[in-house]
Design an enzyme around this catalytic site. Structure first.
Site, PDB file in Angstrom:
ATOM      1  N   LYS A   1      28.662  48.121  39.326  1.00  0.00           N
ATOM      2  CA  LYS A   1      29.492  49.034  38.513  1.00  0.00           C
ATOM      3  C   LYS A   1      28.649  50.155  37.922  1.00  0.00           C
ATOM      4  CE  LYS A   1      31.220  45.551  36.019  1.00  0.00           C
ATOM      5  NZ  LYS A   1      31.100  44.296  36.761  1.00  0.00           N
TER       6      LYS A   1
ATOM      7  N   ARG B   1      34.801  34.355  40.124  1.00  0.00           N
ATOM      8  CA  ARG B   1      33.687  33.596  39.531  1.00  0.00           C
ATOM      9  C   ARG B   1      34.124  32.899  38.256  1.00  0.00           C
ATOM     10  NH1 ARG B   1      30.043  38.014  38.249  1.00  0.00           N
ATOM     11  NH2 ARG B   1      28.783  36.465  37.141  1.00  0.00           N
TER      12      ARG B   1
END
Length: 460
Positions: free
Chosen positions: A195, A176
């Site tokens: 995460k 990204r």
């Protein structure tokens, strides 16, 4: 009767579907994530899908499916053996945003476990791990067993993703940054939460940045992201709140790597200069929510005062040093904070006109920090531990032409010119003082986040 055969999935079909405005179902999302983790998708195809997702957006359902699929793409951490509620904080990214080094020891000092999985510099914002790398010997790449051992000993640990923890996000996170697809609510939400959910958290406090330094510059987009993350995390079983906080100027007085760590140590030692009062206040408010959601206080305000006590009596400082030592850091670097700062080149930029500092383009200031050597343009590039900017004038300050405005620290003298130009473009002066902007403008919890998303999606 025989079961109907399930058609095989092909990446090019999913790219076209998303490109044409379609929504992918959980099976299709899971296919992309599994192939990403297994590195079986060519990067050009993954880049094309990311751009299609960025242009057309992800639905709430797609975002939730992406977060959960990425969470499940590798190993997960189980904090149940710690005997405490596991609570973390995450920021959507800002300039000078160093609260992790304060809230982790503050919350841990008040009885919650803080298993913090952090990232590196992304776009114009700094990375928590890059800042910790400025401490000689510090290890953020711990195994899950080492992660748990530090948490058992110190109550807090700040680590990177292991090769087996959320491997799909590691690929997407770096891609990204290289494909201009960072600023997407769905992609940001799924990346952050994958995460955090993989860390087995009981609760999560989100710091969603607003203003000129936020990844999402429109207030409506920022609110949507905050609500989306709260609802997505709550649906996955993690109690969550999101504080919308101002990033219309750098947080505290420094932006870089070592200089941010040093500023936090000064605060932990009890120093209270006026030019980083915002950093202290925000850290206490975030830690207060962490302590409250971790079940240690009945309200967030009580959590705030508990954190303030841990700051005042030195408990948080002691715990921070214990964490750094447990992760291999050399504590002697903190004996002389200024002496440990060794930039390749230094320049004091003087105010180029008189007036009030009316506004700052914080994104532009973030790029100035990056160009000094503190950030990276490509994944894997080294960063300069000593590059950055120390600001001598904050928004609302009255300055006179010729007085020090900022001190720039660069890898070498050749890297000073462009950041100076960027700083001058980023600052707006006025003859009258600007209106004050609240540090925390709104708080989303599950109920009002769900209501916000219902109203937003029904009207669009």
């Amino acid at each position: 009767m025989s079961k109907r055969a399930v058609s095989p999935l092909h990446m090019i079909d999913l790219i076209r579907k998303k490109r044409d405005g379609g929504a992918l179902d959980p099976r299709e999302i899971g296919f992309i994530v599994a192939a990403t983790a297994g590195e079986s998708i060519p990067l050009e195809q993954l880049s094309a899908w990311l751009m299609a997702a960025w242009l057309n957006g992800l639905t709430i359902e797609e975002t939730g499916a992406l977060a959960v699929a990425m969470r499940d793409s590798g190993e997960k951490f189980d904090p149940s053996r710690l005997g405490k509620q596991a609570v973390d904080k995450h920021s959507t990214g800002g300039v000078g945003d160093k609260t992790s080094f304060l809230v982790a020891p503050l919350a841990a000092a008040c009885g919650v476990a803080v298993p913090m999985i952090s990232g590196r510099a992304l776009g114009h914002t700094g990375g928590t791990l890059d800042k910790l790398d400025s401490i000689p010997g510090f290890r953020s790449a711990l195994t899950l067993a080492e992660f748990e051992a530090v948490l058992q000993q110190c109550g807090a640990a700040i680590v990177s993703q292991t090769p087996t923890l959320v491997p799909a996000d590691r690929v997407l996170y770096a891609l990204r940054d290289r494909t201009g697809t960072v600023e997407s609510p769905g992609l940001i939400c799924a990346s952050i939460l994958s995460k955090k959910l993989a860390a087995g958290l009981n609760a999560l406090v989100l710091d969603v940045k607003t203003g000129s330094g936020a990844f999402l510059r429109e207030r409506a987009d920022e609110e949507f992201l905050a609500a989306l993350m709260v609802v997505t995390a709550e649906a996955a079983g993690t109690r969550t709140v999101a504080l919308m906080t101002d990033m219309g100027e750098p947080l505290g007085r420094t932006a870089g790597n070592w200089i941010e760590v040093a500023e936090c140590v000064e605060l932990l030692r009890g120093e209270m200069p006026a030019d980083n009062a915002d950093l202290r206040e925000l850290s206490l408010r975030l830690a207060g929510w962490m302590i409250h959601l971790g079940g240690r206080t009945q309200t967030a305000e009580q959590g705030y005062w508990a954190a303030a006590g841990a700051l005042a009596d030195g408990t948080a400082l002691k715990l921070f040093f214990e964490m750094v030592k447990a992760q291999g850091g050399d504590l002697t670097v903190f004996d002389d904070l200024k002496g440990s700062h060794k930039p390749g080149a230094t320049l004091v930029l003087k105010a180029w006109r008189s007036g009030y500092v009316a506004a700052m383009d914080t994104t532009e200031l973030g790029w100035a920090v990056q160009r000094l050597g503190a950030g990276r343009e490509k994944a894997g590039e080294p960063v300069d531990a000593h590059a950055g900017i120390e600001f001598h004038a904050r928004r609302g300050a009255r300055v006179e032409e010729g007085q020090p405005f900022a001190t720039l620290y660069a890898t070498n003298e050749a890297m000073l010119s462009e950041p100076v130009d960027r700083i001058k473009r980023a600052i707006t002066f006025s003859d009258e003082p600007p209106e004050e902007i609240p540090l925390v403008s709104h708080i989303f919890a599950r109920e009002n986040a769900e209501k916000y998303l219902r109203e937003t999606t029904s009207s669009s």
